[in-house]
Design a protein around this motif. Structure first.
Motif, PDB file in Angstrom:
ATOM      1  N   LEU A   1       0.827  -1.216   0.000  1.00 36.64           N
ATOM      2  CA  LEU A   1       0.000   0.000   0.000  1.00 36.64           C
ATOM      3  C   LEU A   1       0.856   1.258   0.000  1.00 36.64           C
ATOM      4  N   LEU A   2       2.066   1.174   0.533  1.00 37.89           N
ATOM      5  CA  LEU A   2       2.918   2.360   0.669  1.00 37.89           C
ATOM      6  C   LEU A   2       3.910   2.524  -0.481  1.00 37.89           C
ATOM      7  N   GLU A   3       3.903   1.602  -1.436  1.00 29.83           N
ATOM      8  CA  GLU A   3       4.848   1.677  -2.543  1.00 29.83           C
ATOM      9  C   GLU A   3       4.322   2.610  -3.622  1.00 29.83           C
ATOM     10  N   GLY A   4       5.220   3.425  -4.179  1.00 34.94           N
ATOM     11  CA  GLY A   4       4.865   4.297  -5.287  1.00 34.94           C
ATOM     12  C   GLY A   4       4.791   5.752  -4.873  1.00 34.94           C
ATOM     13  N   SER A   5       4.314   6.566  -5.798  1.00 35.56           N
ATOM     14  CA  SER A   5       4.188   8.001  -5.565  1.00 35.56           C
ATOM     15  C   SER A   5       3.021   8.285  -4.614  1.00 35.56           C
ATOM     16  N   SER A   6       2.923   9.512  -4.155  1.00 41.66           N
ATOM     17  CA  SER A   6       1.804   9.903  -3.291  1.00 41.66           C
ATOM     18  C   SER A   6       0.466   9.650  -3.976  1.00 41.66           C
ATOM     19  N   ASP A   7       0.392   9.932  -5.272  1.00 42.42           N
ATOM     20  CA  ASP A   7      -0.842   9.688  -6.019  1.00 42.42           C
ATOM     21  C   ASP A   7      -1.197   8.202  -6.004  1.00 42.42           C
ATOM     22  N   GLN A   8      -0.195   7.355  -6.195  1.00 40.76           N
ATOM     23  CA  GLN A   8      -0.430   5.917  -6.221  1.00 40.76           C
ATOM     24  C   GLN A   8      -0.835   5.397  -4.846  1.00 40.76           C
ATOM     25  N   VAL A   9      -0.162   5.868  -3.787  1.00 40.46           N
ATOM     26  CA  VAL A   9      -0.500   5.443  -2.423  1.00 40.46           C
ATOM     27  C   VAL A   9      -1.925   5.873  -2.086  1.00 40.46           C
ATOM     28  N   PHE A  10      -2.275   7.106  -2.414  1.00 41.98           N
ATOM     29  CA  PHE A  10      -3.626   7.605  -2.152  1.00 41.98           C
ATOM     30  C   PHE A  10      -4.666   6.741  -2.867  1.00 41.98           C
ATOM     31  N   THR A  11      -4.419   6.445  -4.133  1.00 44.22           N
ATOM     32  CA  THR A  11      -5.351   5.619  -4.910  1.00 44.22           C
ATOM     33  C   THR A  11      -5.499   4.236  -4.294  1.00 44.22           C
ATOM     34  N   LYS A  12      -4.389   3.638  -3.875  1.00 42.42           N
ATOM     35  CA  LYS A  12      -4.445   2.314  -3.244  1.00 42.42           C
ATOM     36  C   LYS A  12      -5.245   2.360  -1.947  1.00 42.42           C
ATOM     37  N   LEU A  13      -5.024   3.397  -1.138  1.00 42.38           N
ATOM     38  CA  LEU A  13      -5.749   3.507   0.125  1.00 42.38           C
ATOM     39  C   LEU A  13      -7.241   3.713  -0.105  1.00 42.38           C
ATOM     40  N   MET A  14      -7.589   4.547  -1.067  1.00 34.87           N
ATOM     41  CA  MET A  14      -8.997   4.834  -1.334  1.00 34.87           C
ATOM     42  C   MET A  14      -9.723   3.656  -1.966  1.00 34.87           C
ATOM     43  N   SER A  15      -9.001   2.760  -2.606  1.00 36.04           N
ATOM     44  CA  SER A  15      -9.649   1.615  -3.257  1.00 36.04           C
ATOM     45  C   SER A  15      -9.421   0.306  -2.496  1.00 36.04           C
ATOM     46  N   CYS A  16      -8.802   0.388  -1.341  1.00 34.45           N
ATOM     47  CA  CYS A  16      -8.504  -0.794  -0.543  1.00 34.45           C
ATOM     48  C   CYS A  16      -9.791  -1.427  -0.005  1.00 34.45           C
ATOM     49  N   ASN A  17      -9.830  -2.754   0.006  1.00 34.43           N
ATOM     50  CA  ASN A  17     -10.997  -3.470   0.524  1.00 34.43           C
ATOM     51  C   ASN A  17     -10.763  -4.065   1.904  1.00 34.43           C
ATOM     52  N   ASP A  18      -9.575  -3.880   2.449  1.00 38.84           N
ATOM     53  CA  ASP A  18      -9.241  -4.424   3.773  1.00 38.84           C
ATOM     54  C   ASP A  18     -10.012  -3.633   4.840  1.00 38.84           C
ATOM     55  N   GLU A  19     -10.844  -4.312   5.591  1.00 41.42           N
ATOM     56  CA  GLU A  19     -11.692  -3.649   6.589  1.00 41.42           C
ATOM     57  C   GLU A  19     -10.878  -2.891   7.631  1.00 41.42           C
ATOM     58  N   LYS A  20      -9.728  -3.430   8.031  1.00 38.38           N
ATOM     59  CA  LYS A  20      -8.891  -2.751   9.029  1.00 38.38           C
ATOM     60  C   LYS A  20      -8.380  -1.423   8.489  1.00 38.38           C
ATOM     61  N   VAL A  21      -7.963  -1.412   7.241  1.00 44.13           N
ATOM     62  CA  VAL A  21      -7.473  -0.180   6.635  1.00 44.13           C
ATOM     63  C   VAL A  21      -8.615   0.816   6.492  1.00 44.13           C
ATOM     64  N   ILE A  22      -9.747   0.371   6.006  1.00 44.76           N
ATOM     65  CA  ILE A  22     -10.907   1.258   5.840  1.00 44.76           C
ATOM     66  C   ILE A  22     -11.320   1.860   7.175  1.00 44.76           C
ATOM     67  N   PHE A  23     -11.418   1.036   8.198  1.00 48.27           N
ATOM     68  CA  PHE A  23     -11.811   1.520   9.516  1.00 48.27           C
ATOM     69  C   PHE A  23     -10.802   2.543  10.038  1.00 48.27           C
ATOM     70  N   SER A  24      -9.510   2.255   9.872  1.00 49.15           N
ATOM     71  CA  SER A  24      -8.466   3.173  10.340  1.00 49.15           C
ATOM     72  C   SER A  24      -8.513   4.499   9.595  1.00 49.15           C
ATOM     73  N   LEU A  25      -8.743   4.447   8.287  1.00 44.83           N
ATOM     74  CA  LEU A  25      -8.847   5.683   7.506  1.00 44.83           C
ATOM     75  C   LEU A  25     -10.041   6.517   7.951  1.00 44.83           C
ATOM     76  N   CYS A  26     -11.137   5.860   8.245  1.00 49.68           N
ATOM     77  CA  CYS A  26     -12.347   6.575   8.653  1.00 49.68           C
ATOM     78  C   CYS A  26     -12.174   7.271  10.004  1.00 49.68           C
ATOM     79  N   ARG A  27     -11.347   6.707  10.850  1.00 50.33           N
ATOM     80  CA  ARG A  27     -11.116   7.307  12.159  1.00 50.33           C
ATOM     81  C   ARG A  27     -10.341   8.571  12.004  1.00 50.33           C
TER      82      ARG A  27
END
Length: 92
Positions: free
Chosen positions: A66-92
């Protein structure tokens, strides 16, 4: 997170677009950092959110890809991630 996905937030990048007169994109600045305040800056770089990023880091490090690549790529990966833990953490 949905606010970022839908551009339904109060970041300068959106507020400037809808203000009258319209604020040029290069002048839609973060009040904390003085750089263009867009979704990527807010989530990945803004000094105001440093403490929240520290809480998010252990969750994201479980999938280092998830952290590999440019800021644009990392942002896109985070916003499209399906991992519930990541989604929950982002929402907090």
């Amino acid at each position: 997170m949905e606010l970022l996905r839908l551009s339904s937030h109060k970041l300068s990048i959106e507020n400037g677009r809808h203000s009258h007169p319209k604020i040029q994109e290069g002048n839609r600045l973060c009040k904390v950092c003085g750089v263009i305040e867009n979704e990527i800056h807010f989530l990945l770089h803004c000094d105001m959110n440093q403490e929240q990023r520290v809480l998010l880091t252990p969750v994201i490090l479980q999938d280092e890809a998830l952290l590999e690549g440019s800021s644009d790529q990392v942002f896109t990966k985070l916003m499209s991630c399906n991992d519930e833990k990541v989604i929950f953490s982002l929402c907090r």
